[in-house]
Design a protein around this motif. Structure first.
Motif, PDB file in Angstrom:
ATOM      1  N   THR A  63       0.279  -1.320   0.250  1.00  0.00           N
ATOM      2  CA  THR A  63      -0.160   0.005  -0.569  1.00  0.00           C
ATOM      3  C   THR A  63       1.235   0.896  -0.146  1.00  0.00           C
ATOM      4  O   THR A  63       0.591   2.052  -0.424  1.00  0.00           O
ATOM      5  CB  THR A  63      -0.657  -0.050   1.443  1.00  0.00           C
ATOM      6  OG1 THR A  63      -1.565  -1.062   1.759  1.00  0.00           O
ATOM      7  CG2 THR A  63      -1.832   1.117   1.629  1.00  0.00           C
ATOM      8  N   ASN A  67       1.505   3.620  -3.059  1.00  0.00           N
ATOM      9  CA  ASN A  67       1.599   5.360  -2.995  1.00  0.00           C
ATOM     10  C   ASN A  67       2.596   6.267  -3.624  1.00  0.00           C
ATOM     11  O   ASN A  67       2.524   6.772  -4.130  1.00  0.00           O
ATOM     12  CB  ASN A  67       0.763   6.443  -1.862  1.00  0.00           C
ATOM     13  CG  ASN A  67      -0.394   5.335  -1.495  1.00  0.00           C
ATOM     14  OD1 ASN A  67      -1.442   5.555  -2.349  1.00  0.00           O
ATOM     15  ND2 ASN A  67      -0.625   5.156  -0.260  1.00  0.00           N
ATOM     16  N   ARG A  88     -10.166  -5.843  -1.183  1.00  0.00           N
ATOM     17  CA  ARG A  88     -10.300  -4.657  -1.790  1.00  0.00           C
ATOM     18  C   ARG A  88      -9.346  -3.888  -1.565  1.00  0.00           C
ATOM     19  O   ARG A  88      -9.201  -3.051  -2.211  1.00  0.00           O
ATOM     20  CB  ARG A  88     -11.084  -4.259  -0.474  1.00  0.00           C
ATOM     21  CG  ARG A  88     -12.462  -4.269   0.322  1.00  0.00           C
ATOM     22  CD  ARG A  88     -13.411  -4.296   1.912  1.00  0.00           C
ATOM     23  NE  ARG A  88     -11.983  -4.375   2.945  1.00  0.00           N
ATOM     24  CZ  ARG A  88     -13.024  -5.721   3.095  1.00  0.00           C
ATOM     25  NH1 ARG A  88     -13.258  -6.318   3.424  1.00  0.00           N
ATOM     26  NH2 ARG A  88     -11.972  -5.672   4.587  1.00  0.00           N
ATOM     27  N   ALA A  89      -8.112  -4.888  -1.237  1.00  0.00           N
ATOM     28  CA  ALA A  89      -6.497  -4.252  -1.090  1.00  0.00           C
ATOM     29  C   ALA A  89      -6.747  -3.862  -2.973  1.00  0.00           C
ATOM     30  O   ALA A  89      -5.733  -2.958  -3.444  1.00  0.00           O
ATOM     31  CB  ALA A  89      -6.132  -4.549  -0.614  1.00  0.00           C
ATOM     32  N   LYS A  92      -8.306  -1.447  -5.086  1.00  0.00           N
ATOM     33  CA  LYS A  92      -7.974  -0.385  -5.005  1.00  0.00           C
ATOM     34  C   LYS A  92      -6.672  -0.006  -5.243  1.00  0.00           C
ATOM     35  O   LYS A  92      -5.856   1.194  -5.293  1.00  0.00           O
ATOM     36  CB  LYS A  92      -7.709   0.300  -3.318  1.00  0.00           C
ATOM     37  CG  LYS A  92      -8.968   0.077  -2.762  1.00  0.00           C
ATOM     38  CD  LYS A  92      -9.204   0.858  -1.404  1.00  0.00           C
ATOM     39  CE  LYS A  92     -10.277   0.514  -0.608  1.00  0.00           C
ATOM     40  NZ  LYS A  92     -10.128   1.205   0.737  1.00  0.00           N
ATOM     41  N   TYR A  94      -3.814  -1.939  -4.463  1.00  0.00           N
ATOM     42  CA  TYR A  94      -2.181  -2.037  -3.938  1.00  0.00           C
ATOM     43  C   TYR A  94      -1.179  -2.892  -4.209  1.00  0.00           C
ATOM     44  O   TYR A  94      -0.272  -2.632  -3.753  1.00  0.00           O
ATOM     45  CB  TYR A  94      -2.769  -1.620  -2.591  1.00  0.00           C
ATOM     46  CG  TYR A  94      -3.718  -0.678  -2.028  1.00  0.00           C
ATOM     47  CD1 TYR A  94      -3.414   0.821  -2.157  1.00  0.00           C
ATOM     48  CD2 TYR A  94      -4.681  -0.535  -1.009  1.00  0.00           C
ATOM     49  CE1 TYR A  94      -4.088   2.287  -1.977  1.00  0.00           C
ATOM     50  CE2 TYR A  94      -4.952   0.169  -0.444  1.00  0.00           C
ATOM     51  CZ  TYR A  94      -5.194   1.576  -0.964  1.00  0.00           C
ATOM     52  OH  TYR A  94      -5.627   2.413  -0.069  1.00  0.00           O
TER      53      TYR A  94
END
Length: 117
Positions: A63, A67, A88-89, A92, A94
């Protein structure tokens, strides 16, 4: 191609390097802190991170990496089942792929090739 593999198990790191040293420039980290340092000092194309790390999980590490280094391909390695948290990760962004441990050499090679095209 440059690859970072983050895993607290030295045998896994040594095995990974022995397997892929002819295919890419391999960086190894025994901790997520060391992994972040390597990412800050080198352009890394593919990041493999073990989920069961002692200081932060591989998912937390990826994660952060997503970024700070969004162009890297990120792969989560784990012996755990693919959970809702992982889904979920992944949704997104990640991490891009998930691989069960113990990893299979051919599966990792295919992942590297398909993600870098």
């Amino acid at each position: 191609m440059s690859i970072l593999y983050v895993d607290h198990e030295i045998n896994n790191l040594n095995s990974f390097k022995a397997t892929f040293r002819r295919d890419a420039e391999i960086y190894l980290a025994e901790s997520t802190e060391e992994g972040l340092k390597i990412l800050g000092e080198n352009k890394i194309d593919v990041i493999f991170a073990d989920h069961q790390m002692p200081d932060m999980t591989g998912l937390e590490f990826l994660t952060l990496a997503s970024n700070q280094y969004p162009s890297s391909i990120r792969v989560l390695l784990t012996g755990n089942a693919y959970t809702d948290e992982f889904k979920r990760a992944a949704g997104k962004g990640y991490f891009h792929s998930y691989v069960n441990k113990p990893w299979d050499e051919q599966q990792l090679r295919k992942l590297m090739i398909s993600n870098l095209r």
